[in-house]
Scaffold this active site. Structure first.
Site, mmCIF file in Angstrom:
data_model
loop_
_atom_site.group_PDB
_atom_site.id
_atom_site.type_symbol
_atom_site.label_atom_id
_atom_site.label_comp_id
_atom_site.label_asym_id
_atom_site.label_seq_id
_atom_site.Cartn_x
_atom_site.Cartn_y
_atom_site.Cartn_z
ATOM 1 N N ASP A 274 -2.173 2.652 -4.393
ATOM 2 C CA ASP A 274 -3.732 2.715 -3.990
ATOM 3 C C ASP A 274 -4.610 1.723 -3.948
ATOM 4 O O ASP A 274 -4.704 0.867 -4.913
ATOM 5 C CB ASP A 274 -3.863 4.143 -4.581
ATOM 6 N N HIS B 273 0.755 -1.436 -0.053
ATOM 7 C CA HIS B 273 0.041 -0.208 0.328
ATOM 8 C C HIS B 273 1.083 1.072 0.240
ATOM 9 O O HIS B 273 0.436 2.466 -0.611
ATOM 10 C CB HIS B 273 -1.021 -0.311 1.142
#
Length: 497
Positions: free
Chosen positions: A472, A468
């Protein structure tokens, strides 16, 4: 002429190996490129060929010994000469009243290169004592770092005159470990006689002023910091590492064993983890600790892929000589999706993001000794047949333990198929430094609502684990949707849709 046989390059991040088997013994005749011995690393088995024809001389590293890259394994007398004897200096016995070592005939034994990002090591064991004779490249001691164990060979033949770092001492990457005297002289006061309290933790060692200030500001006590400076001196960087370690320290990795009854203990079997299994455990845990890992899920209707495969599998096998499996479809679908969401095919390097304009696809494979991930290079430029052939060939080599280090390095994305073992759903763990891994699972018939009617369809759950920090949620979901679309309508792959 004597030829040295040394440990070959073992591959990126691999710094040591264990001598598994010698195929030759001293006195045996050897031909050029004839296999002399086999080394085992935590990833692959490496065969060491003879660099020249001649007669096998001394075997320096016996079976079971751990050796570093470029360490001396054996010697070969070229042209059939008798093996060269050890240096006369190595055969000298120390004299009881030997004087202190003079500066002109001594050789310092220094800490070898420990590897990238490793700045300190602990002396775990000395194989020689002060006064012992040593041959060149004979193992003197073993160092332990937070990554590997490193054996230190003698840089010259002679007599071990002084041990500067006794067992248990923490040394930095530039420290002196011992002194070898080529004349056989022994130091008057060998450091090996010192007590543990006189080692690097001695109160007489003056820490760096900047380190003292940093410890005071961070509220860290001296015994919480491991000094990497000379003689165990604490440096400013050591304080920063201790503070960072305390802040990120996870709960204990494993709870201590509880009491075990004598009856239960007699029925237990304790087996040491293989190097491969230890490395797998460490890398997976490091992946969890380093990446901001998250997993997103979807499901795919495998009807169209299965129909296409059944229709063309016989023709495919006849023309290409390899079976048409599901992995080539998934590889193609992932390549297609990676073009649209390139961050899933990228990696983080410091404060930079490195985007790859190619796809080196890692295909996780289970073997009797553990999980390995051979890499299919430039999978984005390969046909279905080429992909299937590459997967079959590397899978067979993986099961036989014949994969080279180069074949398991450089992957940009990984596919893991837990479905072959019956897994219905799981969250795969990233393969650092990659930013994405796709988990395939078991194909299972399930009732699905299709155009207002309930029909039975072969369904598979898909899982994309991603970092992450770079990917995204939108990108991750988009990637998985594109894989789903390509598999549910394989014609999209042909039209690049």
């Amino acid at each position: 002429m004597t030829i040295e046989v040394r440990v070959p390059t073992l591959g990126e991040s691999v710094t040591e190996a264990t001598v598994a088997t010698w195929f030759k013994k001293p006195g045996d005749a050897v031909a050029v490129d004839e296999m002399l011995c086999e080394l085992e690393t935590d990833k692959v088995t490496v065969e060491v060929p003879s660099p020249a024809a001649g007669t096998m001389g001394d075997i320096v590293a016996s079976e079971g010994e751990t050796v570093g890259v470029d360490a001396l394994l054996a010697t070969i007398a070229e042209g059939g000469e008798a093996a060269a004897p050890a240096s006369p200096a190595a055969e000298q016995k120390p004299q009881a009243d030997a004087p202190a070592v003079s500066g002109g005939d001594s050789v310092d034994v220094m800490v070898p290169t420990l590897g990238e990002s490793v700045t300190e090591a602990t002396v775990s064991a000395w194989f020689k004592a002060v006064g012992d004779s040593v041959a060149q490249d004979e193992m003197l001691c073993e160092l332990e770092t937070d990554k590997v164990s490193v054996e230190v060979p003698a840089p010259a033949a002679g007599v071990l005159a002084e041990i500067s770092a006794p067992e248990g001492t923490t040394v930095d990457a530039t420290a002196k470990l011992a002194v070898i005297s080529s004349s056989g002289a022994v130091a008057a006061a060998p450091a090996a006689a010192s007590t543990p309290t006189e080692s690097s933790s001695s109160k007489d060692v003056e820490d760096a002023p900047s380190a003292k200030k940093a410890m005071a500001e961070a509220g860290v006590s001296r015994d919480q910091v491991t000094g990497t400076g000379r003689d165990g001196r604490v440096m400013k960087d050591d304080v920063a590492k201790a503070v960072a370690a305390a802040a990120s320290a996870p709960a204990p990795t494993a709870a201590p064993r509880g009491p075990v009854s004598a009856d239960d203990a007699s029925r237990e079997e304790r087996v040491k983890m293989t190097r491969l299994r230890q490395t797998i455990a460490k890398r997976l845990k490091d992946s969890q600790n380093t990446a901001a890992m998250l997993t997103t899920y979807n499901e795919v209707d495998m009807t169209e892929v299965m129909a296409l495969r059944n229709e063309y599998k016989d023709l495919f096998l006849k023309k290409h000589g390899v079976k048409l499996g599901f992995m080539s479809f998934f590889t193609k679908a992932c390549v297609h999706a990676l073009k649209e969401v390139p961050e899933v095919n990228a990696e983080i390097d410091g404060t930079d993001v490195v985007y790859k304009n190619f796809v080196h696809m890692g295909i996780a494979a289970g073997t009797p000794s553990g999980l390995v991930v051979p890499v299919i290079r430039d999978a984005d430029a390969m046909s279905f047949a080429a992909i299937e052939k590459a997967i079959a060939e590397k899978g067979a080599r993986a099961r036989d333990g014949k994969l080279s280090m180069a074949e398991m390095q450089g992957g940009t994305f990984t596919i893991s198929n837990g479905g072959v073992y019956g897994s219905l759903m799981s969250s795969p763990i990233l393969n650092p430094p990659q930013s994405g891994i796709l988990g395939m699972h078991k194909i299972q018939d399930r009732p699905m609502a299709i155009k207002g009617q309930v029909v039975i369809r072969p369904m598979m759950y898909l899982a994309l684990s991603y970092d992450h920090r770079i990917v995204d949620g939108k990108g991750a979901v988009t990637f998985l949707v594109r894989v789903k679309e390509a598999l549910e309508d394989p014609r999209r792959l042909l039209m690049d849709l």
